[in-house]
Design a protein around this motif. Structure first.
Motif: not given
Length: 237
Positions: A178-187, A192-193, A213-224
């Motif tokens: 969802t956009q909720r997850m994408v916004q969380g990752l960016v905000r 990163g920069a 029942r969980w979905v995660g977005l794991v980025g270079p500096y943290g996860a949502i």
């Protein structure tokens, strides 16, 4: 004592009841972004299972969880006010703020889960930027010529599913990001920069992971992490 994310343990690992965080700058960056989004936010500190590492968990105002792992043994499994911990770190103090375990009311993912897809960070950044532009345009000009409330617009955009992943290696339902997850990752700065910005180190990749029942977005500096809605059945007595 037991909390929604598992047992809540008494403080251990940090001498004299301190916070036990070694990388103050790293933790401070996470806390500053969390407090900027919600000045009254609680933060939950939990051991990761890896020696010398502590996970900082926070809940963002639009209903997703953010986590960043930092160096330090930590105080065990405790919840404190994010603003109070940030102020203590900024002042160079080592004390743990007053515990506020009762303020943490949300479950946590039961593990790291399995990777189902890898997405380019630049594409997720583009999706977040496009959504912000849509919100500004709709707020200024309305939708189909009609004025729409700012909150209704925001909620509709956050509920939008810009990415759907169909796992290749196992049958099952498609995984919705969802956009909720994408916004969380960016905000939260977990990408990163951006390329071209000061301090940019490359765009990197983002893993889409699932567990239960969980979905995660794991980025270079943290996860949502986001928990899919649970179907409730109502039966007559």
């Amino acid at each position: 004592m037991t909390g929604p994310g598992g047992p809540v343990r008494a403080p251990v690992g940090a001498a004299g009841g301190g916070h036990g965080i070694a990388d103050v700058a790293d933790a401070g960056a996470f806390l500053a972004r969390l407090v900027r989004l919600d000045r009254d936010a609680p933060v939950r500190l939990r051991p990761t299972g890896a020696a010398g590492r502590t996970a900082l968990w926070g809940r963002l105002p639009w209903g997703v969880l953010a986590v960043r792992t930092v160096a330090g043994e930590g105080p065990g499994d405790v919840t404190v006010a994010a603003g109070e911990l940030l102020a203590g770190l900024a002042a160079g103090g080592g004390a743990l703020p007053p515990r506020r375990d009762e303020r943490w009311r949300w479950p946590l993912p039961p593990g790291a889960g399995r990777r189902v897809e890898t997405l380019p960070a630049g594409e997720l950044r583009r999706i977040a930027t496009a959504a912000a532009g849509t919100l500004r345009d709709a707020a200024a000009h309305g939708v189909a010529g009609r004025a729409v409330g700012q909150r209704a617009l925001r909620d509709a955009l956050l509920d939008h599913v810009p990415v759907v992943v169909t796992p290749d290696d196992a049958p099952g339902e498609p995984v919705e990001v969802t956009q909720r997850m994408v916004q969380g990752l960016v905000r939260m700065g977990f990408l990163g920069a951006a390329e071209g910005e000061a301090g940019a180190t490359g765009t990197g990749d983002v893993q889409v992971r699932t567990v239960g029942r969980w979905v995660g977005l794991v980025g270079p500096y943290g996860a949502i992490w986001s928990q899919k809605a649970t179907d409730l059945a109502v039966r007559p007595l």
